[in-house]
Scaffold this motif. Structure first.
Motif, PDB file in Angstrom:
ATOM      1  N   SER A 101      36.409   2.914  21.702  1.00 24.49           N
ATOM      2  CA  SER A 101      35.396   1.888  21.929  1.00 24.49           C
ATOM      3  C   SER A 101      35.555   1.295  23.327  1.00 24.49           C
ATOM      4  O   SER A 101      36.618   1.389  23.942  1.00 24.49           O
ATOM      5  N   VAL A 102      34.469   0.685  23.796  1.00 19.98           N
ATOM      6  CA  VAL A 102      34.519  -0.108  25.020  1.00 19.98           C
ATOM      7  C   VAL A 102      34.296  -1.562  24.625  1.00 19.98           C
ATOM      8  O   VAL A 102      33.251  -1.900  24.042  1.00 19.98           O
ATOM      9  N   PHE A 103      35.272  -2.402  24.885  1.00 17.10           N
ATOM     10  CA  PHE A 103      35.139  -3.834  24.637  1.00 17.10           C
ATOM     11  C   PHE A 103      34.401  -4.427  25.842  1.00 17.10           C
ATOM     12  O   PHE A 103      34.918  -4.430  26.955  1.00 17.10           O
ATOM     13  N   VAL A 104      33.194  -4.908  25.576  1.00 19.34           N
ATOM     14  CA  VAL A 104      32.263  -5.243  26.657  1.00 19.34           C
ATOM     15  C   VAL A 104      32.675  -6.528  27.367  1.00 19.34           C
ATOM     16  O   VAL A 104      32.940  -7.551  26.731  1.00 19.34           O
ATOM     17  N   LYS A 105      32.704  -6.428  28.715  1.00 24.36           N
ATOM     18  CA  LYS A 105      32.925  -7.614  29.544  1.00 24.36           C
ATOM     19  C   LYS A 105      31.637  -8.060  30.221  1.00 24.36           C
ATOM     20  O   LYS A 105      31.431  -9.249  30.436  1.00 24.36           O
ATOM     21  N   GLU A 106      30.792  -7.066  30.558  1.00 21.20           N
ATOM     22  CA  GLU A 106      29.512  -7.424  31.189  1.00 21.20           C
ATOM     23  C   GLU A 106      28.448  -6.411  30.791  1.00 21.20           C
ATOM     24  O   GLU A 106      28.693  -5.198  30.796  1.00 21.20           O
ATOM     25  N   LEU A 107      27.264  -6.930  30.471  1.00 17.49           N
ATOM     26  CA  LEU A 107      26.110  -6.136  30.059  1.00 17.49           C
ATOM     27  C   LEU A 107      25.050  -6.188  31.147  1.00 17.49           C
ATOM     28  O   LEU A 107      24.748  -7.260  31.678  1.00 17.49           O
ATOM     29  N   THR A 108      24.469  -5.039  31.475  1.00 21.73           N
ATOM     30  CA  THR A 108      23.360  -4.962  32.432  1.00 21.73           C
ATOM     31  C   THR A 108      22.210  -4.204  31.774  1.00 21.73           C
ATOM     32  O   THR A 108      22.410  -3.086  31.278  1.00 21.73           O
ATOM     33  N   VAL A 109      21.029  -4.818  31.746  1.00 17.29           N
ATOM     34  CA  VAL A 109      19.856  -4.121  31.215  1.00 17.29           C
ATOM     35  C   VAL A 109      19.320  -3.180  32.289  1.00 17.29           C
ATOM     36  O   VAL A 109      19.063  -3.597  33.425  1.00 17.29           O
ATOM     37  N   LEU A 110      19.170  -1.913  31.934  1.00 19.85           N
ATOM     38  CA  LEU A 110      18.701  -0.908  32.895  1.00 19.85           C
ATOM     39  C   LEU A 110      17.268  -0.447  32.618  1.00 19.85           C
ATOM     40  O   LEU A 110      16.586   0.017  33.515  1.00 19.85           O
ATOM     41  N   CYS A 111      16.808  -0.547  31.380  1.00 17.37           N
ATOM     42  CA  CYS A 111      15.397  -0.288  31.087  1.00 17.37           C
ATOM     43  C   CYS A 111      15.105  -0.705  29.658  1.00 17.37           C
ATOM     44  O   CYS A 111      15.748  -0.209  28.719  1.00 17.37           O
ATOM     45  N   LEU A 145      31.752  -2.681  21.671  1.00 17.96           N
ATOM     46  CA  LEU A 145      32.092  -3.842  20.855  1.00 17.96           C
ATOM     47  C   LEU A 145      31.826  -5.100  21.671  1.00 17.96           C
ATOM     48  O   LEU A 145      32.448  -5.302  22.716  1.00 17.96           O
ATOM     49  N   PHE A 146      30.881  -5.910  21.197  1.00 13.80           N
ATOM     50  CA  PHE A 146      30.567  -7.189  21.822  1.00 13.80           C
ATOM     51  C   PHE A 146      31.231  -8.286  20.985  1.00 13.80           C
ATOM     52  O   PHE A 146      30.971  -8.411  19.786  1.00 13.80           O
ATOM     53  N   SER A 147      32.077  -9.084  21.630  1.00 12.55           N
ATOM     54  CA  SER A 147      32.749 -10.192  20.944  1.00 12.55           C
ATOM     55  C   SER A 147      32.202 -11.515  21.480  1.00 12.55           C
ATOM     56  O   SER A 147      32.117 -11.709  22.699  1.00 12.55           O
ATOM     57  N   ARG A 148      31.819 -12.404  20.561  1.00 11.73           N
ATOM     58  CA  ARG A 148      31.242 -13.703  20.973  1.00 11.73           C
ATOM     59  C   ARG A 148      32.186 -14.457  21.887  1.00 11.73           C
ATOM     60  O   ARG A 148      31.755 -15.130  22.822  1.00 11.73           O
ATOM     61  N   GLY A 149      33.489 -14.308  21.659  1.00 11.38           N
ATOM     62  CA  GLY A 149      34.448 -15.057  22.468  1.00 11.38           C
ATOM     63  C   GLY A 149      34.674 -14.492  23.852  1.00 11.38           C
ATOM     64  O   GLY A 149      35.219 -15.173  24.720  1.00 11.38           O
ATOM     65  N   ASP A 150      34.276 -13.239  24.084  1.00 12.41           N
ATOM     66  CA  ASP A 150      34.534 -12.592  25.380  1.00 12.41           C
ATOM     67  C   ASP A 150      33.360 -12.691  26.347  1.00 12.41           C
ATOM     68  O   ASP A 150      33.509 -12.329  27.520  1.00 12.41           O
ATOM     69  N   LEU A 151      32.196 -13.150  25.862  1.00 17.28           N
ATOM     70  CA  LEU A 151      30.996 -13.152  26.689  1.00 17.28           C
ATOM     71  C   LEU A 151      30.500 -14.562  26.948  1.00 17.28           C
ATOM     72  O   LEU A 151      30.675 -15.465  26.114  1.00 17.28           O
ATOM     73  N   SER A 152      29.858 -14.725  28.088  1.00 14.78           N
ATOM     74  CA  SER A 152      29.238 -16.008  28.407  1.00 14.78           C
ATOM     75  C   SER A 152      28.021 -16.226  27.507  1.00 14.78           C
ATOM     76  O   SER A 152      27.524 -15.292  26.867  1.00 14.78           O
ATOM     77  N   GLU A 153      27.529 -17.472  27.489  1.00 14.22           N
ATOM     78  CA  GLU A 153      26.328 -17.781  26.701  1.00 14.22           C
ATOM     79  C   GLU A 153      25.161 -16.914  27.150  1.00 14.22           C
ATOM     80  O   GLU A 153      24.399 -16.384  26.328  1.00 14.22           O
ATOM     81  N   ALA A 154      25.016 -16.763  28.463  1.00 16.81           N
ATOM     82  CA  ALA A 154      23.886 -15.983  28.997  1.00 16.81           C
ATOM     83  C   ALA A 154      23.994 -14.520  28.587  1.00 16.81           C
ATOM     84  O   ALA A 154      22.988 -13.881  28.220  1.00 16.81           O
ATOM     85  N   GLN A 155      25.216 -13.978  28.635  1.00 16.12           N
ATOM     86  CA  GLN A 155      25.399 -12.574  28.273  1.00 16.12           C
ATOM     87  C   GLN A 155      25.149 -12.359  26.762  1.00 16.12           C
ATOM     88  O   GLN A 155      24.552 -11.364  26.357  1.00 16.12           O
ATOM     89  N   TRP A 156      25.627 -13.317  25.941  1.00 20.26           N
ATOM     90  CA  TRP A 156      25.399 -13.196  24.494  1.00 20.26           C
ATOM     91  C   TRP A 156      23.900 -13.290  24.179  1.00 20.26           C
ATOM     92  O   TRP A 156      23.373 -12.567  23.334  1.00 20.26           O
ATOM     93  N   GLU A 157      23.216 -14.168  24.887  1.00 22.69           N
ATOM     94  CA  GLU A 157      21.766 -14.302  24.683  1.00 22.69           C
ATOM     95  C   GLU A 157      21.049 -13.035  25.137  1.00 22.69           C
ATOM     96  O   GLU A 157      20.111 -12.566  24.477  1.00 22.69           O
ATOM     97  N   LEU A 158      21.508 -12.471  26.247  1.00 22.86           N
ATOM     98  CA  LEU A 158      20.914 -11.225  26.727  1.00 22.86           C
ATOM     99  C   LEU A 158      21.120 -10.110  25.708  1.00 22.86           C
ATOM    100  O   LEU A 158      20.189  -9.340  25.430  1.00 22.86           O
ATOM    101  N   MET A 159      22.302 -10.029  25.115  1.00 26.00           N
ATOM    102  CA  MET A 159      22.566  -8.992  24.117  1.00 26.00           C
ATOM    103  C   MET A 159      21.594  -9.111  22.940  1.00 26.00           C
ATOM    104  O   MET A 159      21.178  -8.109  22.351  1.00 26.00           O
ATOM    105  N   GLY A 160      21.190 -10.333  22.611  1.00 24.70           N
ATOM    106  CA  GLY A 160      20.259 -10.541  21.511  1.00 24.70           C
ATOM    107  C   GLY A 160      18.869 -10.013  21.768  1.00 24.70           C
ATOM    108  O   GLY A 160      18.051  -9.926  20.836  1.00 24.70           O
ATOM    109  N   GLN A 161      18.580  -9.662  23.006  1.00 22.15           N
ATOM    110  CA  GLN A 161      17.246  -9.133  23.343  1.00 22.15           C
ATOM    111  C   GLN A 161      17.229  -7.598  23.352  1.00 22.15           C
ATOM    112  O   GLN A 161      16.221  -6.984  23.698  1.00 22.15           O
ATOM    113  N   LEU A 162      18.335  -7.002  22.961  1.00 22.14           N
ATOM    114  CA  LEU A 162      18.411  -5.540  22.981  1.00 22.14           C
ATOM    115  C   LEU A 162      17.815  -4.926  21.717  1.00 22.14           C
ATOM    116  O   LEU A 162      17.874  -5.510  20.644  1.00 22.14           O
TER     117      LEU A 162
END
Length: 493
Positions: free
Chosen positions: A124-134, A86-103
């Motif tokens: 569920s896992v409430f996402v705090k940080e996203l890392t692209v692995l491939c 679960l990605f929440s707009r309020g829990d993520l930085s602008e950069a992280q939200w933008e990164l999620m949009g590229q998935l």
């Protein structure tokens, strides 16, 4: 050299890849330490909804995604299971939200977040940080949950493992089964070895070999069709309990139970016999069932169950012919009459060869088993010791389950003079590839040194996996089955 132009789906994904790069991130990922299997994360989830659980680090492939207002829901899976993110707009930085949009579906990502159950009870896992692995550049198969193009999936086995429900789990069970076989044999004090794949003589079985050429020696060599003869030579050398799990190659047809390249185990025990091997076979198979199942009753097809609990039946070959062929197996004329009813050629064919074809045509389908068929005609078993007091019978068994031959075993012939004679004997009506009449001088030399009385056993690993995972084609339990070149029709099963 001109580049291949990407299709529109790949082109869109490449744009997102470039966007990830523009954010200063590596779209192909780096080492991701400390993550735990998704199944373990699910086990750590709080029991009640709305309660924060532990922080976890997980990694997996994006399988589904959906959105609801400022929330984004993703499902990822690894080889242990699936979990919702679960990605929440309020829990993520602008950069992280933008990164999620590229998935995209198929991307591999790492997640740091907090475990929680939603109001509907979904772990569920409430996402705090996203890392692209491939970043995945390939579009998943359309409606991947119901892909029906079997040929496509077998050619692109990676897609099959990712997107066809149950395939990865089945192949992981294959590894568990093989590991169980090894554990059983270790517990019986057997020693695992490796023997040559390239043979000077295509021996140890009746099969057509693949032929290759050694340039330096300028000789023809054969891909092995069996493991037997080298293992027996090791037994002569003092390795009293020996086995090998290895690839075997037979230049023959492809169907539901045959692939030209397959996995076998062969086991030899000094001072044993075929009854020793029956006990060992039952232990190997029942231990393998226990390794993957909580019950000894496994499903087969849609409405059949195989009961692997012992002790297993033992039935004599000739008794089965009487029962199912309806003739006296010791009366060649009566056997020939049944053979002709089944379209089996009898002219200039040895009576025991005819008898065996009648057995295959009339008996095997009735052997739902597990059942040991014992005491075969000696003439069709040239590597087998004869029964004391009855040299017409070989101390051999085959294990059948649901009409499929799963194992073949002997009291091993250790008389070098008789073995040499049998290597020269070509039964009438047998083609060269169906005969074991191939002289192996090195093997005879080893027998003359002295091989202890022994039991020997061969089990088809692929067929064992088929039976234990309710798979009705050998191609379903081999990671990369042999297929015709793309564009040619697949063999009919």
């Amino acid at each position: 050299m001109s580049k291949v132009k990407p299709n529109r789906f790949e082109a869109e994904r490449i744009k997102k890849l470039e966007k990830i790069q523009s954010l200063g991130l590596d779209p192909w990922g780096q080492r991701f330490d400390g993550h735990i299997p998704i199944a373990d994360a699910r086990n750590q989830a709080p029991a009640e909804s709305g309660v924060d659980g532990e922080d976890v680090r997980i990694a997996g492939r994006i399988m589904l995604r959906r959105k609801a207002g400022k929330l984004r829901f993703y499902d990822i899976k690894d080889w242990t299971g699936k979990i919702q993110l679960l990605f929440s707009r309020g829990d993520l930085s602008e950069a992280q939200w933008e990164l999620m949009g590229q998935l995209d579906l198929g991307d591999l990502i790492g997640i740091d977040g907090c475990l929680r159950r939603t109001e509907t009870g979904e772990i569920s896992v409430f996402v705090k940080e996203l890392t692209v692995l491939c970043k995945s550049l390939a579009q998943p198969p359309e409606k991947h949950h119901s892909v029906k193009d079997v040929e496509l999936l077998l050619r692109q086995r990676s897609l099959d493992l990712i997107y066809t429900e149950g395939v990865l789990e089945k192949m992981l069970k294959r590894s568990q089964i093989i590991d169980s076989v090894r554990q059983t044999l270790r517990s019986h004090k057997f020693h695992e070895v490796e023997t040559p794949v390239l043979h000077a003589v295509a021996g140890g079985a009746a099969a057509r070999p693949f032929i290759t050429h050694h340039n330096t020696l300028d000789i023809e060599l054969y891909m092995r069709i069996a493991l037997e003869l080298h293992l027996k030579r090791l037994m002569v050398g003092g390795v009293e309990r020996v086995y090998e799990i290895g690839r075997v190659f037979r230049n023959e047809g492809i169907d539901a139970t045959h692939n030209p390249e397959f996995t076998m185990i062969e086991v030899y025990q000094a001072y044993g016999d075929y009854e020793t091997m029956m006990d060992l076979t039952e232990a190997i198979v029942t231990d393998a069932v226990k390794a993957i199942s909580e019950t000894m009753q496994l499903p087969w097809g849609e409405d059949t169950t195989i009961d692997f609990s012992g002790p297993w039946e033992r039935k004599k070959y000739h008794d089965l012919v009487r029962e199912h062929a309806g003739c006296d197996p010791h009366d060649p004329a009566a056997v020939a009459a049944v053979a002709q009813q089944h379209g089996i050629d009898t002219e200039n064919v040895h009576p025991d060869v005819v008898l065996n074809e009648v057995f295959e045509a009339t008996c095997e389908a009735h052997l739902t088993g597990p059942v040991f068929v014992i005491d075969y005609p000696a003439s069709i078993c040239p590597l087998t010791k004869r029964k004391q007091g009855n040299p017409e019978i070989a101390e051999r068994f085959e294990l059948f389950v649901q009409g499929m031959e799963l194992a073949n075993a002997y009291t091993e012939l250790n008389d070098p003079l008789l073995q040499e004679e049998l290597f020269k004997t070509q039964l009438s009506g047998l083609s060269e590839e169906d005969s074991m009449a191939k002289m192996d001088t090195d093997f005879i030399k080893a027998l003359k040194v002295g091989m202890p009385p022994a039991g020997g056993l061969g089990i088809g690993i692929d067929r064992l996996v088929m039976l234990l995972t309710n798979s009705h084609s050998i191609r379903d339990v081999i990671y990369f089955p042999l297929l015709k070149p793309e564009g040619q029709p697949a063999p009919q099963e």
